[in-house]
Design an enzyme around this catalytic site. Structure first.
Site, short mmCIF file in Angstrom:
data_model
loop_
_atom_site.label_atom_id
_atom_site.label_comp_id
_atom_site.label_asym_id
_atom_site.label_seq_id
_atom_site.Cartn_x
_atom_site.Cartn_y
_atom_site.Cartn_z
N ASP A 27 -0.89 -7.90 11.62
CA ASP A 27 -0.96 -6.90 10.55
C ASP A 27 -0.07 -7.37 9.42
O ASP A 27 1.09 -7.71 9.63
CB ASP A 27 -0.54 -5.52 11.03
CG ASP A 27 -0.97 -4.43 10.05
OD1 ASP A 27 -1.93 -3.71 10.36
OD2 ASP A 27 -0.35 -4.31 8.97
N ASP A 40 -0.88 0.84 13.06
CA ASP A 40 -0.34 2.12 13.53
C ASP A 40 -0.11 2.13 15.03
O ASP A 40 0.46 3.08 15.57
CB ASP A 40 -1.28 3.27 13.15
CG ASP A 40 -2.73 3.03 13.57
OD1 ASP A 40 -2.95 2.37 14.61
OD2 ASP A 40 -3.63 3.50 12.86
N ASP A 97 -1.19 -12.50 6.57
CA ASP A 97 -2.59 -12.30 6.21
C ASP A 97 -3.44 -12.82 7.37
O ASP A 97 -3.31 -13.98 7.77
CB ASP A 97 -2.89 -13.07 4.92
CG ASP A 97 -4.27 -12.77 4.38
OD1 ASP A 97 -5.20 -12.51 5.18
OD2 ASP A 97 -4.45 -12.81 3.16
N ALA A 98 -4.30 -11.97 7.90
CA ALA A 98 -5.12 -12.37 9.06
C ALA A 98 -5.96 -13.59 8.74
O ALA A 98 -6.22 -14.42 9.62
CB ALA A 98 -6.03 -11.21 9.48
N GLN A 154 0.82 -1.20 0.00
CA GLN A 154 0.00 0.00 0.00
C GLN A 154 0.86 1.26 0.00
O GLN A 154 2.06 1.22 0.28
CB GLN A 154 -0.93 0.00 1.22
CG GLN A 154 -0.23 -0.27 2.52
CD GLN A 154 -1.14 -0.86 3.58
OE1 GLN A 154 -2.34 -1.00 3.41
NE2 GLN A 154 -0.58 -1.22 4.70
N ASP A 175 -9.51 -3.97 13.72
CA ASP A 175 -9.31 -2.58 13.30
C ASP A 175 -8.69 -2.56 11.91
O ASP A 175 -7.55 -2.14 11.71
CB ASP A 175 -8.40 -1.86 14.31
CG ASP A 175 -8.25 -0.38 14.00
OD1 ASP A 175 -9.14 0.17 13.33
OD2 ASP A 175 -7.23 0.22 14.41
N HIS A 196 -10.31 5.66 18.52
CA HIS A 196 -9.68 4.50 19.14
C HIS A 196 -10.26 4.18 20.52
O HIS A 196 -10.32 3.01 20.91
CB HIS A 196 -8.16 4.70 19.21
CG HIS A 196 -7.51 4.64 17.86
ND1 HIS A 196 -7.09 5.76 17.18
CD2 HIS A 196 -7.23 3.58 17.05
CE1 HIS A 196 -6.58 5.39 16.02
NE2 HIS A 196 -6.65 4.09 15.90
#
Length: 574
Positions: A353, A334, A396-397, A274, A417, A310
């Site tokens: 992540d 993040d 990859d989740a 990304q 999230d 959050h």
């Protein structure tokens, strides 16, 4: 000096032609990806943009193949063709960035020239038509470049037969074999190398390969080419241009990219997955600067109000879980959701992540970011990634969840999230199948929460997420919302496996929370479960997001297609 026989020279010439074809095939595929990638970045990270660009280039390549028969001299035509492909491939992104930046700056230029108030900027009529033209330009460049690339195979085929002096029975098969292999190599180069480079550097390197291939052809077949000296001069001039684009193109595009965002771009990075951008807005008084973080042109957080998002995401699920010892966070690279989780008496937090480069950026911002930006990100994350209770998985989740299940893991709370489902690959992480797997990881008296996009801007997508979670087997699924100024009205889905519903648990909580929050309190949280009159009337018509259906992706795309973080339509500019 080695003297070659006529047959050996013939084989050498043919090997050179086939090698040139393979290199050009690799370049052609990279150009497709480059323009698709750039168009998605400017027009919004939508899969339709990428598919449309690739489709347009493939069709134009077919038209170019038909048009090649009108080139009488294949040697001269091919030599000039490669000069033009290299020129257009090298300059396309810079030209597009410049035109887009100028278009967005034009209203302010006119206002400053004629002393027009900022709230009366000329944003309609002719200017709106100019914006529409600018949005189409990436496709126009893709069409022209594809048209030129499509001429390469027919011309090479004619040149090979000229070199051999006869019709070649396997000519087409040989050339297409080189083309397919070269394209495969190009795909590997794109994934392994080009994605890590600034986009203009990637374009310059690809154009240099075109130039080298054209130069080799020019050297070997110079005697067949008219205007050979002029072509040599063009190659040299183009070489200087490519070096300049490689060295300065990134800086120029960064200045143009400032105009694609509402605020000044202070850092950008392309990871394997990304495009990451930080912007800065300088405020007067005690507010200082406001920093915003975008992924693929979509706002992820603003330092002004990220605590609202959050806190609303993390603390309701943590508060209604029977225990807070073991927590799973999916997404949240993040580190800001992680920061909120660590305020509770947790013993272990597992974070998944996919993008390790993104996590590294927030884990050690001093290594990558400008000092002022690094200091701000450090103050926001509060060193959450350095806490010894945190376990990171870069995977990859969808795959990592299966591994956690195989290990027999169980969590007291699960916090999802993830970015909005604006890409088919993300859509699977919002599916009933995925939530059913996550449900198996959740303790019987625990709670799940999912960020669920905007109930105002993307109502059907929001409702679909809630229905999908419920369909995955959770006994109680409810949704809540809150205004986050940078996002607008935003929503979340919270669910429990058994016992009382989330709202009932919140209403009956007796013990005070173990900490005070800058935004959230019990009254705000209870009010968040209240929606406008008849909000859910359309729910029966909203579908559950099954794995592979892309239902949610289409709901989200249809709702948000004009709500981008970049190239904002004039009427939506604040």
């Amino acid at each position: 000096m080695i003297r070659l026989s006529p047959r050996q020279r013939l084989l050498l010439d043919d090997t050179l032609l086939i090698s040139i074809m393979a290199v050009l095939a690799a370049c052609g595929l990279i150009y497709e990806y480059l323009l698709s990638h750039y168009a998605a970045r400017v027009l919004g990270s939508m899969e339709t943009v990428i598919y449309a660009m690739i489709g347009i280039m493939i069709v134009s390549m077919g038209l170019g193949a038909f048009a090649a028969k009108h080139i009488k001299d294949p040697f001269k035509g091919f030599a000039w063709l490669e000069v033009n492909v290299a020129l257009l491939g090298c300059s396309a992104t810079i030209i597009l960035a410049s035109l887009t930046g100028f278009t967005l700056a034009l209203p302010s230029i006119i206002a400053n020239t004629f002393s027009i108030p900022q709230d009366m900027l000329p944003l309609g009529g002719l200017y709106q038509q100019l914006v529409s033209v600018t949005e189409v330009l990436p496709y126009c460049f893709g069409f022209v470049l594809g048209f030129l690339i499509g001429m390469e195979i027919p011309l090479i085929a004619r040149i090979r037969e000229h070199v051999y002096g006869k019709h070649l029975a396997n000519n087409v098969g040989t050339i297409y074999g080189a083309d397919y292999i070269g394209a495969g190599v190009g795909a590997a180069v794109w994934v392994l190398i080009m994605l890590k480079l600034e986009i203009n550097q990637a374009a310059a390197i690809t154009a240099s390969l075109n130039l080298i291939a054209g130069g080799c052809f020019l050297w070997r077949h110079f005697k067949h080419i008219k205007q050979g000296t002029l072509l040599i001069i063009c190659h040299l001039v183009l070489l200087v241009m490519i070096v300049m684009v490689y060295s300065l193109g990134g800086r120029w595009s960064e200045k143009m990219q400032d105009l694609l965002y509402l605020d000044k771009v202070v850092y950008q990075q392309q990871t394997r997955f990304q495009n990451l951008v930080f912007t800065q807005r300088d405020m007067s008084g005690e507010m200082g600067s406001i920093y915003s973080f975008y992924i693929n042109g979509r706002l992820q957080f603003s330092s002004l109000d990220e605590q609202i998002y959050h806190q609303m995401l993390v603390h309701p699920a943590m508060a209604i879980s029977a225990r807070q010892e073991k927590v799973l966070v999916i997404g949240g690279g993040d580190g800001l959701a992680l920061r909120e989780v660590l305020q509770w008496p947790v013993e272990q937090v597992t974070l998944i992540d996919l993008d390790d480069e993104l996590v590294a950026l927030f884990k050690q911002p001093e290594r990558f970011l400008p000092p002022h930006l690094a200091d701000k990100m450090s103050s926001l994350t509060q060193g959450s990634f350095s806490d010894p209770r945190v376990e990171l998985f870069h995977n990859d989740a969808f795959v990592q969840i299966e591994q956690l299940l195989a290990q027999g893991q169980l969590y007291d709370s699960v916090i999802i999230d993830l970015p909005d489902p604006s890409h088919p690959d993300l859509n699977k992480l919002y599916s009933k199948h995925f939530y059913a797997k996550v449900r198996q990881l959740l303790a019987a008296d625990g709670a799940l929460v999912v960020q669920s996009t905007s109930p105002f801007h993307a109502k059907h997508a929001f409702i679909s997420i809630g229905k999908t979670v419920a369909a995955a087997g959770f006994q109680h699924t409810q949704q809540y919302h809150q205004n986050v100024p940078s996002f607008g009205e935003w929503g979340w889905t919270i669910a429990t496996k058994m016992g009382a519903s989330p709202e009932q648990r919140i209403n009956t909580m007796m013990a005070p929370w173990p900490m005070e929050f800058s935004w959230l309190n019990e009254a705000v949280l209870k009010a968040a479960f209240v929606f406008p009159h008849r909000f859910y009337d359309s729910a029966p018509d909203v579908e559950v997001n099954e794995l592979g259906s892309h239902t949610l992706y289409h709901y989200h795309h249809n709702a948000w297609q004009s709500e981008m973080g970049v190239f904002i339509e004039p009427e939506t500019r604040p």
